[in-house]
Scaffold this motif. Structure first.
Motif, PDB file in Angstrom:
ATOM      1  N   ARG A  25       0.776  -1.309   0.216  1.00 33.13           N
ATOM      2  CA  ARG A  25      -0.036  -0.307  -0.028  1.00 33.13           C
ATOM      3  C   ARG A  25       0.914   1.180  -0.021  1.00 33.13           C
ATOM      4  NH1 ARG A  25      -1.320   2.978   4.473  1.00 33.13           N
ATOM      5  NH2 ARG A  25      -0.726   1.205   6.023  1.00 33.13           N
ATOM      6  N   ASP A  29       1.602   4.186  -2.973  1.00 38.35           N
ATOM      7  CA  ASP A  29       1.139   5.517  -2.698  1.00 38.35           C
ATOM      8  C   ASP A  29       2.345   6.493  -3.150  1.00 38.35           C
ATOM      9  OD1 ASP A  29      -1.263   4.677  -1.804  1.00 38.35           O
ATOM     10  OD2 ASP A  29      -0.970   4.969   0.558  1.00 38.35           O
ATOM     11  N   HIS A  51      -6.121  -3.872  -4.440  1.00 42.23           N
ATOM     12  CA  HIS A  51      -5.436  -2.859  -5.179  1.00 42.23           C
ATOM     13  C   HIS A  51      -6.177  -3.254  -6.690  1.00 42.23           C
ATOM     14  CE1 HIS A  51      -2.944  -1.556  -2.247  1.00 42.23           C
ATOM     15  NE2 HIS A  51      -2.754  -2.759  -1.953  1.00 42.23           N
TER      16      HIS A  51
END
Length: 263
Positions: A25, A29, A51
């Motif tokens: 994650r 990002d 995702h």
């Protein structure tokens, strides 16, 4: 605005666990393309669902204990146009995972050779096989980095009393395998030094994952920070190691343990 991991393609083993999924994650990002691998199952399914639709995310089934699968994985990834320049050896089996739900955790005297060797196969031999495939397919062809994941118990003995009365114990093969991980790091750091490849170890401390209040209290008394880590606190350091800013570091062990190893 430039993100920390723009231009990085990161290959992660064991990405479905509490830390692995956090790394995925956070890396997405920060602009990375992430190649996520794990065993088929509910953890992998949850990661893919989280995702789904992200063009910077790819998932591949991978058992790091399988030499055949590891031999094939980089060829598959690169054939799909994803050339990894950061590889994260994160896959590991813990004593809790090995025993499975509802099974009694053995004392050291009752530990089977099969369970000990299965742990080494996943945690240490698997990391070696990933690194060996890097050597064959990536190292020397373009700059790259390997990050090996150890543990607070890699170079420090377990505090066995904190496990008294708990449904799990510290498993001998886990600490042994994690000590070996840093041995692999320092060996490879020198071996790859002139081939534009860096190798470092991150040693996470005790990470909160639904532990009881009593266990948190016991662990907290051993840690300068007085508490267990949140997964994102480990990921903060992992992002640095995966970024170009860590380019002058190699052969290092980075403890992210709230001061556990300094006491």
């Amino acid at each position: 605005m430039t993100k920390q991991l723009d231009g990085r393609t990161i290959f992660i083993t064991g990405s479905g666990g509490v830390l692995g999924s956090t790394y995925v994650r956070r890396m997405l990002d920060q602009g990375a393309r992430v190649i996520s691998t794990d065993l088929p199952g509910h953890r992998a399914d949850a990661l893919k669902a989280a995702h789904e639709g992200n063009d910077n995310f790819r998932f591949y089934d991978l058992d790091v204990g399988s030499e055949e699968q590891i031999t094939e994985i980089f060829q598959r990834v690169m054939a799909d146009g994803w050339n990894p320049n950061v590889i994260l050896n994160n896959a590991a089996i813990t004593g809790e995972m090995l025993m499975g739900a509802g099974k009694p955790f053995p004392d050291f005297a009752d530990t089977t050779v099969a369970d000990f060797e299965r742990t080494l196969r996943t945690n240490l031999t698997g990391a070696f096989m990933i690194a060996r495939q890097m050597d064959r397919d990536i190292v020397g062809k373009y700059p790259c980095t390997l990050i090996n994941v150890a543990s607070m118990y890699a170079l420090n003995g377990a505090h066995h009393p904190i496990y008294d009365g708990m449904p799990f114990k510290n498993f001998s093969a886990y600490g042994v395998s994690k000590a070996g991980i840093h041995g692999l790091t320092v060996w490879l750091a020198g071996y790859w030094a002139k081939r534009q490849a860096t190798v470092n170890t991150i040693a996470p401390g005790a990470v909160f994952n639904g532990h009881s209040d009593e266990f948190q209290r016991r662990v907290g008394e051993l840690i300068m920070a007085g508490r267990m880590a949140q997964p994102d606190e480990i990921a903060d350091v992992m992002l640095f190691l995966a970024s170009p800013q860590s380019g002058y570091m190699t052969g290092q062990l980075i403890n992210v343990d709230g001061g556990f190893s300094a006491w």
